[in-house]
Design a protein around this motif. Structure first.
Motif, PDB file in Angstrom:
ATOM      1  N   UNK A   1      -6.045   8.860 -92.208  1.00 57.07           N
ATOM      2  CA  UNK A   1      -6.382   9.111 -93.616  1.00 57.07           C
ATOM      3  C   UNK A   1      -7.806   9.647 -93.740  1.00 57.07           C
ATOM      4  N   UNK A   2      -8.729   9.060 -92.992  1.00 58.20           N
ATOM      5  CA  UNK A   2     -10.108   9.545 -93.012  1.00 58.20           C
ATOM      6  C   UNK A   2     -10.185  10.979 -92.503  1.00 58.20           C
ATOM      7  N   UNK A   3      -9.449  11.266 -91.450  1.00 55.66           N
ATOM      8  CA  UNK A   3      -9.440  12.618 -90.881  1.00 55.66           C
ATOM      9  C   UNK A   3      -8.900  13.625 -91.896  1.00 55.66           C
ATOM     10  N   UNK A   4      -7.813  13.260 -92.575  1.00 51.71           N
ATOM     11  CA  UNK A   4      -7.240  14.134 -93.601  1.00 51.71           C
ATOM     12  C   UNK A   4      -8.267  14.416 -94.695  1.00 51.71           C
ATOM     13  N   UNK A   5      -9.046  13.392 -95.047  1.00 55.94           N
ATOM     14  CA  UNK A   5     -10.058  13.538 -96.091  1.00 55.94           C
ATOM     15  C   UNK A   5     -11.392  14.081 -95.609  1.00 55.94           C
ATOM     16  N   UNK A   6     -11.466  14.550 -94.361  1.00 55.38           N
ATOM     17  CA  UNK A   6     -12.710  15.078 -93.779  1.00 55.38           C
ATOM     18  C   UNK A   6     -13.834  14.039 -93.825  1.00 55.38           C
ATOM     19  N   UNK A   7     -13.465  12.785 -93.583  1.00 53.84           N
ATOM     20  CA  UNK A   7     -14.436  11.694 -93.523  1.00 53.84           C
ATOM     21  C   UNK A   7     -14.633  11.336 -92.054  1.00 53.84           C
TER      22      UNK A   7
ATOM     23  N   UNK B   1     -13.406   9.359-105.934  1.00 47.10           N
ATOM     24  CA  UNK B   1     -12.157   8.827-105.396  1.00 47.10           C
ATOM     25  C   UNK B   1     -11.833   9.161-103.964  1.00 47.10           C
ATOM     26  N   UNK B   2     -12.741   9.869-103.258  1.00 47.29           N
ATOM     27  CA  UNK B   2     -12.443  10.192-101.861  1.00 47.29           C
ATOM     28  C   UNK B   2     -12.882   9.031-100.973  1.00 47.29           C
ATOM     29  N   UNK B   3     -11.919   8.225-100.596  1.00 50.59           N
ATOM     30  CA  UNK B   3     -12.116   7.094 -99.688  1.00 50.59           C
ATOM     31  C   UNK B   3     -10.771   6.835 -99.037  1.00 50.59           C
ATOM     32  N   UNK B   4     -10.795   6.258 -97.860  1.00 52.59           N
ATOM     33  CA  UNK B   4      -9.564   5.895 -97.152  1.00 52.59           C
ATOM     34  C   UNK B   4      -9.502   4.369 -97.037  1.00 52.59           C
TER      35      UNK B   4
ATOM     36  N   UNK C   1       3.058  17.794-102.080  1.00 53.46           N
ATOM     37  CA  UNK C   1       2.331  17.843-100.804  1.00 53.46           C
ATOM     38  C   UNK C   1       1.170  18.827-100.806  1.00 53.46           C
ATOM     39  N   UNK C   2       1.175  19.795-101.732  1.00 55.82           N
ATOM     40  CA  UNK C   2       0.057  20.730-101.813  1.00 55.82           C
ATOM     41  C   UNK C   2      -0.876  20.425-102.976  1.00 55.82           C
ATOM     42  N   UNK C   3      -0.658  19.294-103.618  1.00 52.66           N
ATOM     43  CA  UNK C   3      -1.593  18.794-104.621  1.00 52.66           C
ATOM     44  C   UNK C   3      -2.402  17.649-104.022  1.00 52.66           C
ATOM     45  N   UNK C   4      -1.719  16.725-103.404  1.00 49.00           N
ATOM     46  CA  UNK C   4      -2.365  15.629-102.667  1.00 49.00           C
ATOM     47  C   UNK C   4      -1.695  15.529-101.303  1.00 49.00           C
ATOM     48  N   UNK C   5      -2.478  15.393-100.261  1.00 50.98           N
ATOM     49  CA  UNK C   5      -1.906  15.319 -98.921  1.00 50.98           C
ATOM     50  C   UNK C   5      -1.336  13.915 -98.732  1.00 50.98           C
ATOM     51  N   UNK C   6      -0.015  13.835 -98.806  1.00 55.00           N
ATOM     52  CA  UNK C   6       0.651  12.542 -98.994  1.00 55.00           C
ATOM     53  C   UNK C   6       0.630  11.641 -97.760  1.00 55.00           C
ATOM     54  N   UNK C   7       0.282  12.154 -96.603  1.00 50.39           N
ATOM     55  CA  UNK C   7       0.179  11.291 -95.418  1.00 50.39           C
ATOM     56  C   UNK C   7      -1.104  10.461 -95.431  1.00 50.39           C
ATOM     57  N   UNK C   8      -2.048  10.809 -96.283  1.00 48.11           N
ATOM     58  CA  UNK C   8      -3.306  10.077 -96.339  1.00 48.11           C
ATOM     59  C   UNK C   8      -3.246   8.946 -97.351  1.00 48.11           C
ATOM     60  N   UNK C   9      -3.733   7.789 -96.949  1.00 38.02           N
ATOM     61  CA  UNK C   9      -3.848   6.658 -97.879  1.00 38.02           C
ATOM     62  C   UNK C   9      -5.244   6.743 -98.493  1.00 38.02           C
ATOM     63  N   UNK C  10      -5.356   7.594 -99.501  1.00 42.55           N
ATOM     64  CA  UNK C  10      -6.625   7.961-100.114  1.00 42.55           C
ATOM     65  C   UNK C  10      -6.755   7.243-101.461  1.00 42.55           C
TER      66      UNK C  10
END
Length: 304
Positions: free
Chosen positions: A63-69, A32-35, A150-159
């Motif tokens: 979103x990609x940056x948040x997900x280290x993509x 599920x890690x995709x932006x 916010x500490x379960x899923x980083x909500x600014x990312x459209x992941x």
């Protein structure tokens, strides 16, 4: 059923719609890690134009940056590819879906050196929440599923993976005959819909959830600006589900939903049970912008 187009942009070249495929062991498919982004192109009086393209591309990269993509293309390349995807498919009005995902390679939670892939599709798509949703409004229910912390899923990312939460909420309320779910945050305040930001009108003041546990909506930002220009008081503050119940008006915003009135929540009529005057004013203002008749916001439109 999805209305197919002719071509999809994949990693720098166009392929036939039916040939836009990935391996079954594609990493993002499993974990599920995709932006991704949702963008609309509108047919206006001066031709077709994409709504707030730079902002959508910026959010895709964030979103990609948040997900280290690590993005394999730059903003200019992605922006040009989005415009070209609309052109190649000869679409006057459409929905556009860029997706950045981790490709085939290592399995397990650590993707190692798996390649990063990018696709861009576009297709005709009408009213997201039903044919009469924009004019008559929808029925919503507060979901039993809580929105992200916010500490379960980083909500600014459209992941991509975050939307499992939305799918569960949507299926729950649809099974009970409602059109959409409204989700509360972990402290019990109104967060957002399954794919929309929520606004209420209470005693003449337009309220929306602050950017604490919700996605930073681009349509949300647009509506706030349009409201302020029309001297409608706007505050960004938390509110409860029962404040929604006693609001004069409720509506949701998003790329897919645009500006959709909500006329019933949890079997409680909202206001008069019809789209209210502020909702109608802002809805008209929004469609004037995307239709190209509001010259004050021409910078929000990228011609195709």
């Amino acid at each position: 059923m999805l209305q197919t187009s002719e071509k999809i942009w994949m990693d720098g070249k166009f392929v036939a719609w039916a040939d836009a495929q990935v391996h079954v062991l594609t990493h993002s498919l499993h974990y599920g890690l995709a932006a991704f982004e949702g963008i609309r192109c509108y047919k206006g009086k001066s031709g077709s134009a994409i709504f707030r393209l730079p902002e959508h591309v910026d959010r895709l990269f964030e979103s990609a940056h948040i997900g280290l993509i690590e993005m394999p293309f730059d903003r200019k390349q992605i922006s040009e590819a989005i415009v070209e995807t609309v052109r190649v498919n000869r679409l006057e009005a459409c929905y556009i879906r860029p997706l950045v995902y981790i490709g085939y390679g290592a399995m397990g939670l650590y993707p190692a050196e798996n390649p990063i892939k990018v696709s861009i599709a576009a297709w005709k798509w009408g009213t997201y929440l039903g044919d009469e949703a924009l004019s008559k409004g929808i029925r919503a229910r507060v979901s039993s599923f809580t929105r992200h912390h916010v500490n379960v899923s980083m909500t600014r990312g459209k992941i991509s993976g975050y939307y499992v939460n939305s799918i569960l909420a949507k299926r729950e309320v649809k099974a009970d005959g409602y059109d959409e779910a409204i989700m509360l945050d972990p402290e019990g305040y109104v967060a957002e819909g399954t794919g929309e930001n929520v606004f209420i009108v209470r005693r003449g003041v337009l309220k929306t959830t602050p950017l604490t546990s919700i996605l930073e909506g681009i349509t949300r930002n647009s509506i706030i600006q349009l409201a302020k220009e029309r001297n409608i008081p706007v505050v960004e503050e938390r509110f409860t589900r029962d404040e929604m119940y006693v609001a004069e008006e409720v509506f949701v915003t998003g790329t897919a939903a645009e500006l959709t009135p909500v006329t019933e929540i949890d079997q409680r009529r909202i206001g008069s049970g019809k789209p209210g005057p502020i909702t109608q004013t802002l809805q008209k203002a929004f469609f004037d912008v995307v239709g190209g008749t509001d010259s004050a916001h021409r910078q929000w439109l990228t011609s195709v």
